[in-house]
Design a protein around this motif. Structure first.
Motif, PDB file in Angstrom:
ATOM      1  N   ASP A 181     -24.129  74.273  21.444  1.00  0.00           N
ATOM      2  CA  ASP A 181     -25.423  74.938  21.293  1.00  0.00           C
ATOM      3  C   ASP A 181     -26.146  75.120  22.622  1.00  0.00           C
ATOM      4  OD1 ASP A 181     -25.091  74.963  18.496  1.00  0.00           O
ATOM      5  OD2 ASP A 181     -25.885  72.922  18.349  1.00  0.00           O
ATOM      6  N   GLU A 182     -25.451  74.895  23.734  1.00  0.00           N
ATOM      7  CA  GLU A 182     -26.139  74.893  25.018  1.00  0.00           C
ATOM      8  C   GLU A 182     -25.677  75.973  25.993  1.00  0.00           C
ATOM      9  OE1 GLU A 182     -27.060  70.775  26.580  1.00  0.00           O
ATOM     10  OE2 GLU A 182     -25.469  70.289  25.144  1.00  0.00           O
ATOM     11  N   LEU A 183     -24.632  76.703  25.641  1.00  0.00           N
ATOM     12  CA  LEU A 183     -24.182  77.764  26.550  1.00  0.00           C
ATOM     13  C   LEU A 183     -23.324  78.770  25.814  1.00  0.00           C
ATOM     14  CD1 LEU A 183     -21.260  76.786  28.950  1.00  0.00           C
ATOM     15  CD2 LEU A 183     -21.691  75.631  26.798  1.00  0.00           C
ATOM     16  N   ILE A 184     -23.112  79.907  26.461  1.00  0.00           N
ATOM     17  CA  ILE A 184     -22.165  80.918  26.002  1.00  0.00           C
ATOM     18  C   ILE A 184     -21.094  81.050  27.079  1.00  0.00           C
ATOM     19  CG2 ILE A 184     -21.818  83.364  25.484  1.00  0.00           C
ATOM     20  CD1 ILE A 184     -24.712  83.463  24.487  1.00  0.00           C
ATOM     21  N   ILE A 185     -19.824  80.934  26.672  1.00  0.00           N
ATOM     22  CA  ILE A 185     -18.716  81.142  27.607  1.00  0.00           C
ATOM     23  C   ILE A 185     -18.098  82.497  27.315  1.00  0.00           C
ATOM     24  CG2 ILE A 185     -16.436  80.351  28.370  1.00  0.00           C
ATOM     25  CD1 ILE A 185     -17.277  77.517  27.748  1.00  0.00           C
ATOM     26  N   ILE A 186     -17.941  83.310  28.349  1.00  0.00           N
ATOM     27  CA  ILE A 186     -17.327  84.632  28.215  1.00  0.00           C
ATOM     28  C   ILE A 186     -16.081  84.676  29.091  1.00  0.00           C
ATOM     29  CG2 ILE A 186     -17.610  87.112  28.565  1.00  0.00           C
ATOM     30  CD1 ILE A 186     -20.606  86.766  28.109  1.00  0.00           C
ATOM     31  N   LEU A 187     -14.936  84.917  28.467  1.00  0.00           N
ATOM     32  CA  LEU A 187     -13.675  85.085  29.181  1.00  0.00           C
ATOM     33  C   LEU A 187     -13.414  86.583  29.318  1.00  0.00           C
ATOM     34  CD1 LEU A 187     -11.434  82.442  27.336  1.00  0.00           C
ATOM     35  CD2 LEU A 187     -13.006  82.095  29.254  1.00  0.00           C
ATOM     36  N   ALA A 188     -13.126  87.039  30.529  1.00  0.00           N
ATOM     37  CA  ALA A 188     -12.992  88.472  30.769  1.00  0.00           C
ATOM     38  C   ALA A 188     -11.703  88.793  31.511  1.00  0.00           C
ATOM     39  CB  ALA A 188     -14.189  88.992  31.559  1.00  0.00           C
ATOM     40  N   GLY A 189     -11.197  90.019  31.283  1.00  0.00           N
ATOM     41  CA  GLY A 189     -10.000  90.463  31.994  1.00  0.00           C
ATOM     42  C   GLY A 189      -9.429  91.730  31.391  1.00  0.00           C
ATOM     43  N   TYR A 190      -8.316  92.192  31.980  1.00  0.00           N
ATOM     44  CA  TYR A 190      -7.626  93.379  31.483  1.00  0.00           C
ATOM     45  C   TYR A 190      -7.206  93.192  30.019  1.00  0.00           C
ATOM     46  CZ  TYR A 190      -7.094  94.823  36.386  1.00  0.00           C
ATOM     47  OH  TYR A 190      -7.328  95.187  37.683  1.00  0.00           O
ATOM     48  N   CYS A 191      -7.180  94.279  29.270  1.00  0.00           N
ATOM     49  CA  CYS A 191      -6.893  94.219  27.826  1.00  0.00           C
ATOM     50  C   CYS A 191      -5.573  93.534  27.515  1.00  0.00           C
ATOM     51  CB  CYS A 191      -6.889  95.624  27.235  1.00  0.00           C
ATOM     52  SG  CYS A 191      -8.501  96.445  27.280  1.00  0.00           S
ATOM     53  N   HIS A 192      -4.469  94.024  28.080  1.00  0.00           N
ATOM     54  CA  HIS A 192      -3.146  93.493  27.739  1.00  0.00           C
ATOM     55  C   HIS A 192      -2.997  92.044  28.170  1.00  0.00           C
ATOM     56  CE1 HIS A 192      -1.942  97.386  26.367  1.00  0.00           C
ATOM     57  NE2 HIS A 192      -2.028  97.942  27.572  1.00  0.00           N
ATOM     58  N   GLU A 193      -3.491  91.728  29.344  1.00  0.00           N
ATOM     59  CA  GLU A 193      -3.390  90.359  29.853  1.00  0.00           C
ATOM     60  C   GLU A 193      -4.199  89.385  28.993  1.00  0.00           C
ATOM     61  OE1 GLU A 193      -3.595  92.981  31.652  1.00  0.00           O
ATOM     62  OE2 GLU A 193      -2.300  92.850  33.424  1.00  0.00           O
ATOM     63  N   MET A 194      -5.369  89.815  28.542  1.00  0.00           N
ATOM     64  CA  MET A 194      -6.185  88.943  27.696  1.00  0.00           C
ATOM     65  C   MET A 194      -5.548  88.749  26.325  1.00  0.00           C
ATOM     66  SD  MET A 194      -8.580  87.771  29.524  1.00  0.00           S
ATOM     67  CE  MET A 194      -9.504  86.929  28.247  1.00  0.00           C
ATOM     68  N   ASP A 195      -4.915  89.797  25.796  1.00  0.00           N
ATOM     69  CA  ASP A 195      -4.200  89.655  24.520  1.00  0.00           C
ATOM     70  C   ASP A 195      -3.062  88.645  24.652  1.00  0.00           C
ATOM     71  OD1 ASP A 195      -5.813  91.439  23.172  1.00  0.00           O
ATOM     72  OD2 ASP A 195      -4.512  93.168  23.565  1.00  0.00           O
ATOM     73  N   PHE A 196      -2.324  88.727  25.758  1.00  0.00           N
ATOM     74  CA  PHE A 196      -1.233  87.793  26.012  1.00  0.00           C
ATOM     75  C   PHE A 196      -1.772  86.373  26.166  1.00  0.00           C
ATOM     76  CE2 PHE A 196       1.353  85.432  29.116  1.00  0.00           C
ATOM     77  CZ  PHE A 196       2.564  85.404  28.446  1.00  0.00           C
ATOM     78  N   PHE A 197      -2.865  86.259  26.878  1.00  0.00           N
ATOM     79  CA  PHE A 197      -3.507  84.961  27.104  1.00  0.00           C
ATOM     80  C   PHE A 197      -3.880  84.295  25.779  1.00  0.00           C
ATOM     81  CE2 PHE A 197      -7.771  82.886  28.058  1.00  0.00           C
ATOM     82  CZ  PHE A 197      -7.222  81.708  28.555  1.00  0.00           C
TER      83      PHE A 197
END
Length: 336
Positions: free
Chosen positions: A209-225
């Motif tokens: 309840d204390e933060l928002i984490i946003i993971l960002a990157g290229y579409c295909h790489e993030m799907d693989f991740f």
């Protein structure tokens, strides 16, 4: 005896809160302190009620929220992203209302995945999200902390956990934005990137309840991740796609950038910049860098304009403002 200064002090406190110089709690403390002092003097006429203070601060917060939402709406494109942010904002506000009526409410998980090419507005939107959810009380300060793999991953066993914990602690109350997050999974099981992920997941639970984490990157790489880390999918249920801008959208972005710098495209140069960006799209299949490519184009044209007008015999205000076709001609057939 009533003193005009009493109301003046009250107005100064409210004004400082509006400018963001003091927090809500500090404003309440100062205002109620002022109220108690007035009561001690029996100045009933100038008594500041809790209800009045609460109403004024609520009005200020609503105005601030609308201002940030207007900034978001002013961004070119990203219509689906804007729509989803508003949905979650409404959902959060309704959950708070349900709690106030002692109704069942759902746990709110705001961690997100941003998928898209560089220059598609991911960092800008992350910064706005921090400010939006600060105004509704979900985040304490709404600040954005932008990091990448090297900020999280250490050089020896245990070092990564320390670095990751330290950064998450620093981000509490705001948004932790991890760019190119897929790089944390590139080294396999023995890579220290996995330790960063494991540490992050644990701290997400401890500070949900204390933060928002946003993971960002290229579409295909993030799907693989996400496929290689199934546990992350449930923790980052909110996934937003940031599509490449169309040429029309990029021209609008260019016009906004020029306007911010107090420059104007004349009719001929506007057509020409459309032609240059179309050429990039046709040659490269996609506009490399998206808005970043436009920014480079804008800044280069401003330098070219400076070279052109500094040689002129007479320089007037109009010449200083307008970008001509010749200031953009360098971009035809060769792109930075």
């Amino acid at each position: 005896m009533y003193h005009p200064q009493d109301n003046l002090n009250h107005n100064i406190i409210i004004d400082r809160f509006k400018k963001g110089e003091i927090s809500i709690s500090r404003a309440f403390s100062l205002l109620m302190g002022s109220s108690e002092e007035l009561n001690n003097k029996n100045n009933i006429e100038t008594h500041i009620s809790y209800q009045k203070i609460d109403r004024q601060i609520t009005e200020v917060k609503e105005n601030k929220l609308e201002q940030v939402l207007d900034e978001m709406d002013a961004l070119i494109g990203l219509n689906e992203v804007k729509k989803l942010v508003r949905e979650y904002l409404a959902f959060l506000q309704v959950q708070k209302l349900r709690e106030s009526y002692q109704l069942n409410s759902h746990a709110i998980v705001m961690h997100m995945i941003f998928k898209g090419n560089p220059g598609t507005g991911k960092t800008t939107m992350a910064r706005l999200i921090g400010r939006i959810f600060k105004e509704v009380g979900f985040l304490k300060n709404g600040d954005l902390l932008e990091v990448e793999r090297s900020d999280l991953v250490g050089e020896y066993i245990g070092h990564t956990a320390q670095k990751t914990k330290k950064l998450i602690q620093k981000a509490l109350g705001g948004v932790l934005f991890i760019d190119e997050a897929y790089s944390l999974a590139r080294g396999g099981e023995k890579d220290f990137g996995k330790e960063a992920i494991d540490t992050m997941v644990k701290m997400m639970e401890d500070h949900k309840d204390e933060l928002i984490i946003i993971l960002a990157g290229y579409c295909h790489e993030m799907d693989f991740f996400l496929d290689t880390n199934p546990g992350l999918k449930s923790r980052f249920a909110l996934q937003l796609d940031f599509p490449d801008y169309s040429v029309d959208e990029l021209v609008k972005i260019a016009e906004i950038m020029y306007k911010q710098r107090e420059y104007i495209l004349d009719k001929e140069s506007k057509h020409f910049i459309y032609r240059v960006l179309t050429e990039i799209l046709n040659n490269e299949g996609e506009i490399s860098g998206n808005a970043r490519t436009v920014r480079n184009l804008v800044e280069k044209s401003i330098r070219q304009q400076a070279l052109r007008i500094i040689k002129a015999n007479k320089i007037n205000r109009r010449e200083l403002i307008y970008i001509r076709k010749e200031d953009l001609a360098w971009g035809e057939g060769k792109h930075e």
